[in-house]
Design a protein around this motif. Structure first.
Motif, PDB file in Angstrom:
ATOM      1  N   HIS A  25       0.863  -1.175   0.000  1.00  0.00           N
ATOM      2  CA  HIS A  25       0.000   0.000   0.000  1.00  0.00           C
ATOM      3  C   HIS A  25       0.907   1.235   0.000  1.00  0.00           C
ATOM      4  CE1 HIS A  25      -2.104  -3.283   2.064  1.00  0.00           C
ATOM      5  NE2 HIS A  25      -3.220  -2.790   1.579  1.00  0.00           N
ATOM      6  N   SER A  26       0.626   2.203  -0.858  1.00  0.00           N
ATOM      7  CA  SER A  26       1.470   3.393  -0.983  1.00  0.00           C
ATOM      8  C   SER A  26       0.697   4.647  -0.615  1.00  0.00           C
ATOM      9  CB  SER A  26       2.008   3.522  -2.409  1.00  0.00           C
ATOM     10  OG  SER A  26       2.832   2.415  -2.733  1.00  0.00           O
ATOM     11  N   HIS A  27       1.393   5.582   0.029  1.00  0.00           N
ATOM     12  CA  HIS A  27       0.756   6.805   0.512  1.00  0.00           C
ATOM     13  C   HIS A  27       1.705   7.987   0.357  1.00  0.00           C
ATOM     14  CE1 HIS A  27      -2.310   4.302   2.531  1.00  0.00           C
ATOM     15  NE2 HIS A  27      -1.294   3.529   2.864  1.00  0.00           N
ATOM     16  N   PRO A  28       1.164   9.184   0.151  1.00  0.00           N
ATOM     17  CA  PRO A  28       2.014  10.380   0.157  1.00  0.00           C
ATOM     18  C   PRO A  28       2.522  10.657   1.561  1.00  0.00           C
ATOM     19  CG  PRO A  28      -0.286  11.004   0.067  1.00  0.00           C
ATOM     20  CD  PRO A  28      -0.258   9.510  -0.070  1.00  0.00           C
ATOM     21  N   ARG A  29       3.752  11.139   1.638  1.00  0.00           N
ATOM     22  CA  ARG A  29       4.348  11.424   2.955  1.00  0.00           C
ATOM     23  C   ARG A  29       4.312  12.913   3.291  1.00  0.00           C
ATOM     24  NH1 ARG A  29       9.521  11.319   5.780  1.00  0.00           N
ATOM     25  NH2 ARG A  29      10.682  11.753   3.877  1.00  0.00           N
ATOM     26  N   GLY A  30       3.774  13.720   2.391  1.00  0.00           N
ATOM     27  CA  GLY A  30       3.746  15.151   2.656  1.00  0.00           C
ATOM     28  C   GLY A  30       5.124  15.771   2.643  1.00  0.00           C
ATOM     29  N   ALA A  31       6.006  15.285   1.755  1.00  0.00           N
ATOM     30  CA  ALA A  31       7.385  15.778   1.747  1.00  0.00           C
ATOM     31  C   ALA A  31       7.450  17.266   1.452  1.00  0.00           C
ATOM     32  CB  ALA A  31       8.210  14.999   0.732  1.00  0.00           C
ATOM     33  N   ASN A  32       6.508  17.774   0.621  1.00  0.00           N
ATOM     34  CA  ASN A  32       6.511  19.205   0.321  1.00  0.00           C
ATOM     35  C   ASN A  32       6.224  20.034   1.567  1.00  0.00           C
ATOM     36  OD1 ASN A  32       6.950  19.141  -2.599  1.00  0.00           O
ATOM     37  ND2 ASN A  32       4.978  18.099  -2.654  1.00  0.00           N
ATOM     38  N   LEU A  33       5.266  19.577   2.358  1.00  0.00           N
ATOM     39  CA  LEU A  33       4.985  20.281   3.605  1.00  0.00           C
ATOM     40  C   LEU A  33       6.165  20.181   4.562  1.00  0.00           C
ATOM     41  CD1 LEU A  33       1.253  19.326   4.283  1.00  0.00           C
ATOM     42  CD2 LEU A  33       2.150  21.584   3.740  1.00  0.00           C
ATOM     43  N   LEU A  34       6.739  18.986   4.671  1.00  0.00           N
ATOM     44  CA  LEU A  34       7.876  18.808   5.571  1.00  0.00           C
ATOM     45  C   LEU A  34       9.035  19.716   5.185  1.00  0.00           C
ATOM     46  CD1 LEU A  34       7.885  14.915   5.960  1.00  0.00           C
ATOM     47  CD2 LEU A  34       7.403  16.569   7.753  1.00  0.00           C
ATOM     48  N   SER A  35       9.295  19.842   3.884  1.00  0.00           N
ATOM     49  CA  SER A  35      10.427  20.644   3.449  1.00  0.00           C
ATOM     50  C   SER A  35      10.197  22.131   3.664  1.00  0.00           C
ATOM     51  CB  SER A  35      10.727  20.376   1.973  1.00  0.00           C
ATOM     52  OG  SER A  35       9.644  20.801   1.165  1.00  0.00           O
ATOM     53  N   CYS A  36       8.939  22.543   3.821  1.00  0.00           N
ATOM     54  CA  CYS A  36       8.630  23.957   4.017  1.00  0.00           C
ATOM     55  C   CYS A  36       8.627  24.375   5.478  1.00  0.00           C
ATOM     56  CB  CYS A  36       7.256  24.276   3.433  1.00  0.00           C
ATOM     57  SG  CYS A  36       7.221  24.279   1.644  1.00  0.00           S
ATOM     58  N   LEU A  37       8.658  23.412   6.384  1.00  0.00           N
ATOM     59  CA  LEU A  37       8.497  23.762   7.797  1.00  0.00           C
ATOM     60  C   LEU A  37       9.696  24.512   8.345  1.00  0.00           C
ATOM     61  CD1 LEU A  37       6.720  20.575   9.160  1.00  0.00           C
ATOM     62  CD2 LEU A  37       5.781  22.872   8.977  1.00  0.00           C
ATOM     63  N   GLY A  38      10.881  24.277   7.761  1.00  0.00           N
ATOM     64  CA  GLY A  38      12.054  25.018   8.197  1.00  0.00           C
ATOM     65  C   GLY A  38      12.420  24.734   9.638  1.00  0.00           C
ATOM     66  N   PRO A  39      13.094  25.668  10.303  1.00  0.00           N
ATOM     67  CA  PRO A  39      13.472  25.460  11.710  1.00  0.00           C
ATOM     68  C   PRO A  39      12.222  25.367  12.588  1.00  0.00           C
ATOM     69  CG  PRO A  39      14.731  27.255  10.720  1.00  0.00           C
ATOM     70  CD  PRO A  39      13.616  26.938   9.772  1.00  0.00           C
ATOM     71  N   ASN A  40      11.910  24.172  13.029  1.00  0.00           N
ATOM     72  CA  ASN A  40      10.712  23.933  13.819  1.00  0.00           C
ATOM     73  C   ASN A  40      11.111  22.993  14.952  1.00  0.00           C
ATOM     74  OD1 ASN A  40       8.213  22.346  14.608  1.00  0.00           O
ATOM     75  ND2 ASN A  40       7.271  23.823  13.209  1.00  0.00           N
ATOM     76  N   ALA A  41      11.074  23.493  16.182  1.00  0.00           N
ATOM     77  CA  ALA A  41      11.597  22.735  17.324  1.00  0.00           C
ATOM     78  C   ALA A  41      10.855  21.421  17.511  1.00  0.00           C
ATOM     79  CB  ALA A  41      11.503  23.586  18.592  1.00  0.00           C
ATOM     80  N   ALA A  42       9.524  21.455  17.410  1.00  0.00           N
ATOM     81  CA  ALA A  42       8.742  20.231  17.617  1.00  0.00           C
ATOM     82  C   ALA A  42       9.058  19.205  16.541  1.00  0.00           C
ATOM     83  CB  ALA A  42       7.256  20.559  17.630  1.00  0.00           C
ATOM     84  N   LEU A  43       9.152  19.648  15.293  1.00  0.00           N
ATOM     85  CA  LEU A  43       9.457  18.726  14.201  1.00  0.00           C
ATOM     86  C   LEU A  43      10.846  18.108  14.371  1.00  0.00           C
ATOM     87  CD1 LEU A  43       8.745  17.426  11.510  1.00  0.00           C
ATOM     88  CD2 LEU A  43       9.695  19.451  10.378  1.00  0.00           C
ATOM     89  N   ALA A  44      11.809  18.908  14.791  1.00  0.00           N
ATOM     90  CA  ALA A  44      13.161  18.384  14.999  1.00  0.00           C
ATOM     91  C   ALA A  44      13.169  17.281  16.049  1.00  0.00           C
ATOM     92  CB  ALA A  44      14.097  19.520  15.404  1.00  0.00           C
ATOM     93  N   LYS A  45      12.421  17.469  17.127  1.00  0.00           N
ATOM     94  CA  LYS A  45      12.346  16.439  18.166  1.00  0.00           C
ATOM     95  C   LYS A  45      11.668  15.177  17.643  1.00  0.00           C
ATOM     96  CE  LYS A  45      12.092  19.846  21.916  1.00  0.00           C
ATOM     97  NZ  LYS A  45      11.191  20.484  22.911  1.00  0.00           N
ATOM     98  N   LEU A  46      10.591  15.351  16.892  1.00  0.00           N
ATOM     99  CA  LEU A  46       9.880  14.198  16.347  1.00  0.00           C
ATOM    100  C   LEU A  46      10.737  13.441  15.333  1.00  0.00           C
ATOM    101  CD1 LEU A  46       6.351  15.813  15.907  1.00  0.00           C
ATOM    102  CD2 LEU A  46       6.983  14.068  17.582  1.00  0.00           C
ATOM    103  N   ALA A  47      11.504  14.164  14.532  1.00  0.00           N
ATOM    104  CA  ALA A  47      12.381  13.527  13.561  1.00  0.00           C
ATOM    105  C   ALA A  47      13.466  12.718  14.257  1.00  0.00           C
ATOM    106  CB  ALA A  47      13.014  14.589  12.656  1.00  0.00           C
ATOM    107  N   TRP A  48      14.027  13.286  15.328  1.00  0.00           N
ATOM    108  CA  TRP A  48      15.057  12.581  16.113  1.00  0.00           C
ATOM    109  C   TRP A  48      14.470  11.336  16.762  1.00  0.00           C
ATOM    110  CZ3 TRP A  48      14.490  12.706  21.630  1.00  0.00           C
ATOM    111  CH2 TRP A  48      15.497  11.995  22.320  1.00  0.00           C
TER     112      TRP A  48
END
Length: 376
Positions: A239-262
């Motif tokens: 099953h294949s799904h979009p990952r929202g890479a365009n949105l992710l790439s636009c978020l820039g310096p985002n403290a919450a996203l950095a923690k979630l990525a780690w």
């Protein structure tokens, strides 16, 4: 793992270690209570929901902290149970085992446990056992009930407690073997379709180690597969799904996203819900009903504004009757796709267009596209 499992595991460890000198009932109950101590971190204050998510199973689960606390906690327990000083080291060793087995068992789930804090801050998460697994818990629970009913130490109690601990540990080892097998089958199915994933992880589907959930990150997509140990030669459905890479790439310096990525090791997806950008941890839950989802930014006229503090977002979908029917078919080895997901080759619909328009807005304002922090 769940609190009941941690309690009965600690009870089994303490029965084997202290049942002879303290009495099996007192030892089992005391061991269960000691084994529960690391999870008291749920009462610690955190700055926001993302911090609560990523820093749970932190220092209270560290093997180094457990080593430092074993002696003082052991002395308190020895006095409470009125065990003689000649058994001091036995008590300390039992306390240490009750604490460390809790942390090590948690590390077998995908959530992640900071076993070596503060020397090594990254969480360890093998991901080979679901957070609730009856096959692991029920033998430990049966031993606990039997010990309470029996009430006296005997060679039978000793042999039973050791046997259950050995069997439950062997089950954890088997789960790792099954996990690797499921990952290999999923990777073969993906490569047969010409897909070379950036990263791949197999975790058990709810309450078992027979049907597995495999998530594969592939650029701006993620793929899910559900291999079963009862499958024949047929490859698992992709099953294949979009990952929202365009949105992710636009978020820039985002403290919450950095923690979630780690914390998630890059197993993330983003989507737009209204004016919110919601990020999901792909490792926990069945798509699209992910358990941990957080709104980390908001769409504005000029682009995306970081949401401070981030907000926990409940899943839009839970396991439904179709999922239960599908899971039963997977247990029977039937090569069927999951109704809640599109099969491979379906259009990657979703918020791709929205992501591009937001990116253009950000680019017009800043002159460049921000890059994603962390390991996504």
């Amino acid at each position: 793992m769940d609190s009941l499992t941690q309690f009965v595991l600690g009870a089994a460890v303490a029965t084997a270690g202290l049942g002879k000198v303290a009495g099996v009932r007192k030892a089992a109950i005391a061991g269960g209570l000691v084994a529960t101590l690391p999870d008291l971190d749920v009462f610690l204050p955190f700055a926001d929901p993302v911090d609560s998510f990523v820093y749970h199973r932190g220092w209270t689960h560290s093997l180094l902290v457990h080593a430092a606390l074993a002696a003082p906690l052991g002395e308190v327990l020895r006095r409470v149970l009125r065990i003689g000083r000649e058994h001091r080291w036995r008590v300390i060793a039992t306390v240490l085992l009750c604490l460390t087995t809790h942390a090590l068992l948690d590390a077998m789930t995908v959530y992640g446990t900071r076993l070596f804090w503060p020397l090594f801050p990254d969480p360890v998460g093998v991901g080979s056992v679901f957070i609730i697994d009856p096959l692991y818990t029920l033998p430990l629970l049966a031993l606990f009930v039997w010990v309470l009913v029996r009430g006296k130490w005997s060679r039978g109690v000793e042999r039973a407690s050791v046997a259950v601990l050995v069997a439950s540990t062997a089950y954890l080892g088997l789960s790792v073997v099954l996990q690797r097998h499921s990952e290999a089958r999923a990777l073969a199915a993906l490569e047969a379709r010409g897909i070379q994933p950036d990263r791949l992880l197999a975790t058990p589907s709810p309450f078992n180690t027979a049907v597995w959930t495999v998530v594969a990150i592939d650029g701006d997509r993620y793929h899910t597969l559900y291999p079963s140990i009862f499958d024949g030669d047929a490859p698992p459905v992709i099953h294949s799904h979009p990952r929202g890479a365009n949105l992710l790439s636009c978020l820039g310096p985002n403290a919450a996203l950095a923690k979630l990525a780690w914390f998630s090791h890059g197993f993330l997806a983003a989507e737009r819900e209204g004016d919110d950008v919601v990020v999901s941890d792909l490792r926990m839950g069945l798509s699209p009903a992910f358990v941990f989802r957080f709104a980390v930014a908001r769409v504005a006229e000029h682009g995306l504004d970081e949401m401070t503090p981030p907000r926990r977002v409940l899943s839009r979908q839970r396991i439904v009757e179709d999922d239960l029917d599908w899971l039963g078919k997977r247990f029977a080895g039937e090569p069927v796709g999951r109704p809640a997901e599109q099969e491979a080759g379906a259009p990657l619909d979703g918020d791709v267009g929205d992501g591009l328009s937001v990116c253009r807005a950000v680019a017009r304002k800043s002159g460049k596209i921000a890059t994603l922090p962390g390991r996504v």
